[in-house]
Design a protein around this motif. Structure first.
Motif, PDB file in Angstrom:
ATOM      1  N   SER A  31       0.870  -1.182   0.000  1.00 37.36           N
ATOM      2  CA  SER A  31       0.000   0.000   0.000  1.00 37.36           C
ATOM      3  C   SER A  31       0.904   1.228   0.000  1.00 37.36           C
ATOM      4  O   SER A  31       2.107   1.115   0.240  1.00 37.36           O
ATOM      5  N   ALA A  32       0.297   2.367  -0.285  1.00 40.70           N
ATOM      6  CA  ALA A  32       1.121   3.581  -0.404  1.00 40.70           C
ATOM      7  C   ALA A  32       0.294   4.786   0.022  1.00 40.70           C
ATOM      8  O   ALA A  32      -0.945   4.759  -0.008  1.00 40.70           O
ATOM      9  N   GLY A  33       0.987   5.852   0.418  1.00 39.97           N
ATOM     10  CA  GLY A  33       0.253   7.049   0.821  1.00 39.97           C
ATOM     11  C   GLY A  33       1.135   8.275   0.837  1.00 39.97           C
ATOM     12  O   GLY A  33       2.365   8.184   0.792  1.00 39.97           O
ATOM     13  N   VAL A  34       0.458   9.435   0.893  1.00 43.57           N
ATOM     14  CA  VAL A  34       1.185  10.694   0.881  1.00 43.57           C
ATOM     15  C   VAL A  34       0.462  11.692   1.805  1.00 43.57           C
ATOM     16  O   VAL A  34      -0.764  11.648   1.938  1.00 43.57           O
ATOM     17  N   ALA A  35       1.246  12.546   2.459  1.00 42.82           N
ATOM     18  CA  ALA A  35       0.668  13.626   3.274  1.00 42.82           C
ATOM     19  C   ALA A  35       1.341  14.932   2.865  1.00 42.82           C
ATOM     20  O   ALA A  35       2.561  14.980   2.710  1.00 42.82           O
ATOM     21  N   VAL A  58      -4.433  11.117  -6.463  1.00 41.55           N
ATOM     22  CA  VAL A  58      -3.994  12.417  -5.925  1.00 41.55           C
ATOM     23  C   VAL A  58      -4.105  13.528  -6.969  1.00 41.55           C
ATOM     24  O   VAL A  58      -3.508  14.595  -6.811  1.00 41.55           O
ATOM     25  N   ARG A  59      -4.908  13.269  -8.009  1.00 41.76           N
ATOM     26  CA  ARG A  59      -4.990  14.286  -9.081  1.00 41.76           C
ATOM     27  C   ARG A  59      -5.531  15.617  -8.558  1.00 41.76           C
ATOM     28  O   ARG A  59      -5.222  16.666  -9.093  1.00 41.76           O
ATOM     29  N   GLN A  60      -6.365  15.558  -7.515  1.00 40.16           N
ATOM     30  CA  GLN A  60      -6.972  16.797  -6.986  1.00 40.16           C
ATOM     31  C   GLN A  60      -6.177  17.354  -5.797  1.00 40.16           C
ATOM     32  O   GLN A  60      -6.687  18.177  -5.039  1.00 40.16           O
ATOM     33  N   ALA A  61      -4.958  16.917  -5.637  1.00 41.21           N
ATOM     34  CA  ALA A  61      -4.190  17.344  -4.449  1.00 41.21           C
ATOM     35  C   ALA A  61      -3.922  18.841  -4.484  1.00 41.21           C
ATOM     36  O   ALA A  61      -3.711  19.417  -5.555  1.00 41.21           O
ATOM     37  N   PRO A  62      -3.892  19.480  -3.300  1.00 46.20           N
ATOM     38  CA  PRO A  62      -3.577  20.914  -3.259  1.00 46.20           C
ATOM     39  C   PRO A  62      -2.078  21.153  -3.496  1.00 46.20           C
ATOM     40  O   PRO A  62      -1.278  20.235  -3.353  1.00 46.20           O
ATOM     41  N   ALA A  63      -1.748  22.392  -3.828  1.00 47.57           N
ATOM     42  CA  ALA A  63      -0.329  22.743  -3.981  1.00 47.57           C
ATOM     43  C   ALA A  63       0.334  22.690  -2.599  1.00 47.57           C
ATOM     44  O   ALA A  63      -0.275  23.049  -1.586  1.00 47.57           O
ATOM     45  N   ALA A  64       1.567  22.211  -2.557  1.00 49.02           N
ATOM     46  CA  ALA A  64       2.308  22.169  -1.286  1.00 49.02           C
ATOM     47  C   ALA A  64       3.781  21.974  -1.583  1.00 49.02           C
ATOM     48  O   ALA A  64       4.140  21.257  -2.520  1.00 49.02           O
ATOM     49  N   SER A  65       4.613  22.613  -0.782  1.00 46.30           N
ATOM     50  CA  SER A  65       6.055  22.425  -0.982  1.00 46.30           C
ATOM     51  C   SER A  65       6.665  21.649   0.193  1.00 46.30           C
ATOM     52  O   SER A  65       7.870  21.664   0.398  1.00 46.30           O
ATOM     53  N   LEU A  66       5.816  20.980   0.946  1.00 48.00           N
ATOM     54  CA  LEU A  66       6.238  20.185   2.103  1.00 48.00           C
ATOM     55  C   LEU A  66       5.406  18.908   2.120  1.00 48.00           C
ATOM     56  O   LEU A  66       4.165  18.983   2.064  1.00 48.00           O
ATOM     57  N   GLY A  67       6.062  17.771   2.170  1.00 52.53           N
ATOM     58  CA  GLY A  67       5.259  16.539   2.201  1.00 52.53           C
ATOM     59  C   GLY A  67       6.090  15.324   2.561  1.00 52.53           C
ATOM     60  O   GLY A  67       7.325  15.346   2.543  1.00 52.53           O
ATOM     61  N   ILE A  68       5.367  14.245   2.920  1.00 53.70           N
ATOM     62  CA  ILE A  68       6.019  12.963   3.216  1.00 53.70           C
ATOM     63  C   ILE A  68       5.202  11.866   2.528  1.00 53.70           C
ATOM     64  O   ILE A  68       3.999  12.035   2.278  1.00 53.70           O
ATOM     65  N   ALA A  69       5.845  10.766   2.198  1.00 56.34           N
ATOM     66  CA  ALA A  69       5.148   9.687   1.499  1.00 56.34           C
ATOM     67  C   ALA A  69       5.759   8.361   1.902  1.00 56.34           C
ATOM     68  O   ALA A  69       6.876   8.302   2.431  1.00 56.34           O
ATOM     69  N   HIS A  70       5.030   7.276   1.612  1.00 61.08           N
ATOM     70  CA  HIS A  70       5.450   5.973   2.144  1.00 61.08           C
ATOM     71  C   HIS A  70       4.895   4.839   1.296  1.00 61.08           C
ATOM     72  O   HIS A  70       3.791   4.937   0.758  1.00 61.08           O
ATOM     73  N   THR A  71       5.701   3.795   1.157  1.00 60.78           N
ATOM     74  CA  THR A  71       5.172   2.519   0.666  1.00 60.78           C
ATOM     75  C   THR A  71       5.268   1.540   1.824  1.00 60.78           C
ATOM     76  O   THR A  71       6.321   1.411   2.444  1.00 60.78           O
ATOM     77  N   ARG A  72       4.160   0.844   2.105  1.00 63.87           N
ATOM     78  CA  ARG A  72       4.108  -0.026   3.289  1.00 63.87           C
ATOM     79  C   ARG A  72       4.122  -1.491   2.894  1.00 63.87           C
ATOM     80  O   ARG A  72       3.430  -1.898   1.957  1.00 63.87           O
ATOM     81  N   TRP A  73       4.902  -2.287   3.610  1.00 66.64           N
ATOM     82  CA  TRP A  73       4.893  -3.751   3.501  1.00 66.64           C
ATOM     83  C   TRP A  73       4.361  -4.234   4.842  1.00 66.64           C
ATOM     84  O   TRP A  73       5.003  -4.061   5.871  1.00 66.64           O
ATOM     85  N   ALA A  74       3.151  -4.801   4.806  1.00 64.86           N
ATOM     86  CA  ALA A  74       2.400  -5.025   6.045  1.00 64.86           C
ATOM     87  C   ALA A  74       3.148  -5.880   7.066  1.00 64.86           C
ATOM     88  O   ALA A  74       3.676  -6.929   6.736  1.00 64.86           O
ATOM     89  N   THR A  75       3.209  -5.385   8.300  1.00 57.84           N
ATOM     90  CA  THR A  75       3.673  -6.209   9.422  1.00 57.84           C
ATOM     91  C   THR A  75       2.568  -6.238  10.473  1.00 57.84           C
ATOM     92  O   THR A  75       1.919  -7.257  10.678  1.00 57.84           O
TER      93      THR A  75
END
Ligand code: M6R
Length: 607
Positions: A31-35, A58-75
């Protein structure tokens, strides 16, 4: 395994984050996500599946110059949107991505629940944003530091604060993190692959360090607050993950690359005249080598198999007691660390948590560990300090191929050095050195003439069970072949030393059961032929990897695959090649995800 990307700067963060996640896809995830940092709180999007799915969402995402993102391998917790990272605190103003495992999460969840926190996921990670919120009294760095005082376990984490858009706070304990320093921007990642296209100037965080990353730079401090000098390093220019260069899959490309990758591993290291090898990174004098009384390799999966091939060669040629250990077992069985032993930690990625933990235990007890590692600057390479780099180039396919041949090559070079400080003669040393120098050409020759791989694939692809057999130097090859076929085709397989077959596994054989026998011509040839007769007598389908020219052996087989003649201790380097091809083509025939087989991760960063 899990991947982290963070961005702070003047550009739009989202494309940098998504591109970074794409570059980490090879590590394996589900899974994957972004903030993104926004004045009114954290904007969050997470999805189950691929980064491509996240990109659509995320096509409708707001403009931002700060962010974090992740790909998760379930534990901890299943593969669900709620369990995907980033995780936020109750106010939605703090977001965290995390790699590693929080071992005391049950106690922490209970404590926070008692204080009124409502958890929205089953993950260990979610305790982090809640703990940080609990300690936030204005200073985000202090809040992270105080939150981490509660944590037992491993982490590489990045925290984003909607109310502090000028910083990202980063911390590491046992899970790698690198901060790439660009011009007025920074890219944080768990793997330099996500950084290299933006900058080559990086700072690797060490355990129990915390970094404050802003557009004007990075400062690093210990958890106790001591400020540290910045150690800025340059990532190797060829670190960049190459593209598939016209191959359908990375695995096919990496199999084909082996003549070159083995040549790179050998370059400048074989002294044909002196019948010796040079591995300068070990920093061992002849006197040091002569004092080594035993060698123990530690590694996991393919690296364990390479270690086993190396240990057999060390005993055979150098006459030094040697054995291979599975890293995930090693430290938990309270091992005896003898001072006259040399330990070799073998790892393609240099990030495997089990291997890292095992080497930590050895070092704690005063043992000497050297790395046999592919990724330059990786955690295991750094922790060892001394060792051998494989120079295979990036290996992207989850199923390891070119790393295995380079690992065995490096171990054979070491074997030759060790043997020459003992009673190996100049003449015999020259013979081994010549045999090693000829490997790239032999590998190339085989790959140009792979033999009836299709017939082998037809024999195994619908099988309910496949048995791999080998004797001596070929047993680790049989293990490696079985691992590859499991990973690629999901067919139950096992590997046995051929002489052991009659003590149990022969019960599995019936008409048509595929048996893949790794049997290059060596001093066990006649015994191998007897084992083949036992297989044939049960009506099983015999696929034999044999030395070209051994017609008697070829005649016994239902499918005979010839590999070039080489010295017996070098034979794993050629006899593994058909097994890689059989696994690849069987996976393809069954429609498997070749480069990212199910449930697997390229870099296994949890124990
Ligand atoms: O990066 P490492 O060599 O430490 O990785 C060890 C194993 O996880 C790895 O070899 C794994 O078994 C591969 N998927 C095998 O193809």
């Amino acid at each position: 395994m899990c991947g982290i990307v963070g961005y702070i700067g003047s550009r739009q963060a989202l494309p940098v984050l998504l591109e970074g996640l794409s570059r980490l896809e090879y590590r394996g995830y589900d899974s994957a996500g972004v903030a993104l940092g926004q004045a009114d709180g954290v904007w969050l999007q997470r999805t189950v599946g691929r980064v491509a799915d996240l990109k659509r969402e995320v096509r409708q995402a707001p403009a931002a110059s700060l962010g974090i993102a992740h790909t998760r391998w379930a534990t901890h917790g299943g593969v669900t949107v709620a369990n995907a990272h980033p995780h936020t605190d109750a106010t939605g103003r703090i977001a965290v991505v995390h790699n590693g495992i929080i071992e005391n999460m049950t106690a922490l969840r209970a404590m926070l629940t008692a204080e009124g926190v409502v958890f929205r996921s089953e993950t260990d990670t979610e305790v982090l944003p809640h703990l940080i919120r609990r300690h936030l009294q204005g200073d985000p760095v202090d809040a992270v530091r105080r939150a981490l005082e509660h944590i037992r376990g491993t982490y590489g984490l990045v925290a984003l604060f909607a109310d502090h858009p000028d910083v990202l706070v980063v911390a590491r304990n046992g899970s790698p993190l690198v901060v790439g320093m660009g011009d007025g921007e920074a890219v944080i990642a768990s793997d330099p692959q996500a950084v290299v296209e933006h900058t080559r100037r990086v700072v690797y965080l060490q355990d129990r360090e915390l970094a404050v990353v802003s557009t004007s730079g990075v400062d690093v401090r210990r958890f106790d607050g001591t400020m540290l000098d910045l150690n800025v390093e340059l990532i190797d220019a060829d670190y960049d993950v190459a593209n598939r260069e016209g191959f359908t899959h990375f695995m096919a490309k990496e199999i084909a690359e082996q003549p070159r990758s083995v040549r790179r591993c050998l370059r400048g290291r074989v002294d044909a005249d002196e019948g010796n090898a040079r591995l300068g990174g070990l920093q061992l004098s002849n006197r040091d080598l002569a004092a080594v009384q035993r060698v123990i390799t530690i590694g996991c999966g393919t690296s364990y198999h390479a270690g086993m091939a190396g240990a057999l060669a060390i005993e055979a040629l150098a006459r030094v007691p040697a054995r291979a250990e599975i890293a995930s077992e090693f430290r938990h069985r309270h091992p005896i660390i003898l001072r006259d032993a040399l330990f070799l930690a073998i790892s393609q990625s240099g990030e495997t948590a089990d291997t890292l933990a095992a080497l930590g235990e050895i070092q704690l007890k005063g043992g000497e560990v050297m790395g046999v590692v592919n990724v330059v600057g990786s955690t295991i390479a750094r922790a060892c300090g001394r060792g051998v780099y494989l120079h295979s180039g990036p290996e992207v396919a989850v199923a390891s191929t070119k790393a295995f041949t380079s690992q065995v090559t490096a171990l054979l070079l070491f074997t030759l050095m060790l043997a020459r400080t003992r009673d190996l003669s100049l003449t015999r040393g020259q013979e081994v050195a010549r045999a090693l120098a000829s490997v790239p050409e032999k590998v190339a020759h085989y790959l140009d003439h792979p033999g009836p791989i299709d017939a082998a694939v037809a024999a195994v692809k619908d099988a309910r069970y496949v048995l791999f057999l080998g004797r001596g130097f070929s047993f680790p090859v049989a293990l490696e072949g079985a691992l590859k076929l499991k990973e690629l085709a999901y067919i139950p397989c096992e590997a046995y030393p051929a002489g052991e077959m009659k003590h149990g596994p022969i019960a599995m054989l019936e008409a048509g059961t595929p048996v893949i026998f790794v049997a290059p011509t060596d001093d066990q040839r006649d015994k191998a032929i007897s084992n083949m007769m036992e297989v044939k007598a049960r009506g099983a389908t015999l696929i034999v990897i044999h030395t070209a020219g051994d017609d008697e052996m070829a005649a016994l087989a239902d499918v005979a695959i010839a590999v070039p003649p080489v010295l017996d201790l070098v034979s794993p380097l050629v006899s593994v090649l058909p097994l890689q091809l059989i696994a690849f083509h069987t996976g393809l025939a069954l429609g498997r995800d070749i480069d990212k087989p199910r449930n697997l991760a390229k870099s296994v960063t949890v124990e």
